[in-house]
Design an enzyme around this catalytic site. Structure first.
Site, PDB file in Angstrom:
ATOM      1  N   LYS A 188       0.840  -1.198   0.000  1.00 15.17           N
ATOM      2  CA  LYS A 188       0.000   0.000   0.000  1.00 15.17           C
ATOM      3  C   LYS A 188       0.880   1.255   0.000  1.00 15.17           C
ATOM      4  O   LYS A 188       1.906   1.298   0.677  1.00 15.17           O
ATOM      5  CB  LYS A 188      -0.892  -0.051   1.244  1.00 15.17           C
ATOM      6  CG  LYS A 188      -2.063   0.880   1.237  1.00 15.17           C
ATOM      7  CD  LYS A 188      -2.975   0.541   2.417  1.00 15.17           C
ATOM      8  CE  LYS A 188      -4.064   1.556   2.590  1.00 15.17           C
ATOM      9  NZ  LYS A 188      -4.912   1.234   3.750  1.00 15.17           N
ATOM     10  N   SER A 225      -9.922   1.690   3.127  1.00 15.06           N
ATOM     11  CA  SER A 225      -8.846   2.402   2.477  1.00 15.06           C
ATOM     12  C   SER A 225      -7.886   1.501   1.688  1.00 15.06           C
ATOM     13  O   SER A 225      -7.098   1.991   0.885  1.00 15.06           O
ATOM     14  CB  SER A 225      -8.042   3.173   3.530  1.00 15.06           C
ATOM     15  OG  SER A 225      -7.272   2.318   4.348  1.00 15.06           O
ATOM     16  N   SER A 260     -10.773  -0.876   7.024  1.00 11.70           N
ATOM     17  CA  SER A 260     -10.005  -0.557   5.823  1.00 11.70           C
ATOM     18  C   SER A 260      -9.489  -1.764   5.048  1.00 11.70           C
ATOM     19  O   SER A 260      -9.080  -1.617   3.898  1.00 11.70           O
ATOM     20  CB  SER A 260      -8.824   0.338   6.187  1.00 11.70           C
ATOM     21  OG  SER A 260      -9.277   1.609   6.579  1.00 11.70           O
TER      22      SER A 260
END
Length: 179
Positions: A69, A144, A168
């Site tokens: 990420k 997210s 997330s």
């Protein structure tokens, strides 16, 4: 994948080539992986194969393609957090997440999209744009870790790093049909 690479049934280079080909095929439609360095990916894969050829143990994730990420430091990649002011913030070295994956023998194939500061249930920001759900581009992949889940659902890697405080990982996994 790791078992087959360790048994030398398939090389880490072949796995990396397949992962990069898949990324090239699907990522333009979904924008899940926002940065990838194919030369570095192949260098990592060759290093795994060289360790195996030397009789060394490359680790439990030998040759497994992994995405990280874009909120975590990965050497040579921008740690943008989806924020314009950080788009030139190039990590000089790996943070603990990337370092641990590398230590385990994984091949890091790219950086995945996230909402600005990982603070939304959808994945879009002013640096990298929107990530689309690979199962239905009209739908969000969640957030997210939407880039991570979308990349995984599109088979652009075998493992996707994500983070979670308030759903997330769970929401994107649900939205993209992965676990």
């Amino acid at each position: 994948i790791a078992r087959r690479v360790r048994a030398r049934e398939i090389s880490a280079v072949e796995i990396a080539q397949a992962a990069l080909a898949r990324l090239d095929a699907v990522n333009p439609r979904i924008n899940a992986v926002v940065e990838s360095h194919p030369d570095d990916v192949m260098r990592q894969a060759r290093a795994i194969d060289a360790r195996l050829a030397a009789g060394e143990d490359p680790g439990p994730l030998a040759g497994v393609p992994v995405t990280i990420k874009c909120i975590s430091d990965q050497a040579g990649y921008a740690t943008t957090n989806g924020v314009r002011a950080q788009r030139e913030l190039i990590a000089p070295e790996d943070g603990s997440v990337a370092a641990n994956f590398r230590h385990a023998g994984a091949v890091l194939i790219g950086s995945t999209n996230t909402p600005t500061y990982s603070y939304r249930w959808f994945t879009s920001n002013q640096v990298h744009g929107a990530t689309r759900n690979p199962r239905n581009p009209a739908l969000t992949p969640g957030g997210s870790s939407g880039g991570a889940a979308a990349a995984l659902a599109a088979a652009s890697g075998a493992i996707a790093h994500g983070t979670d405080i308030a759903g997330s990982i769970r929401y994107p996994a649900y939205f993209c049909g992965v676990h």
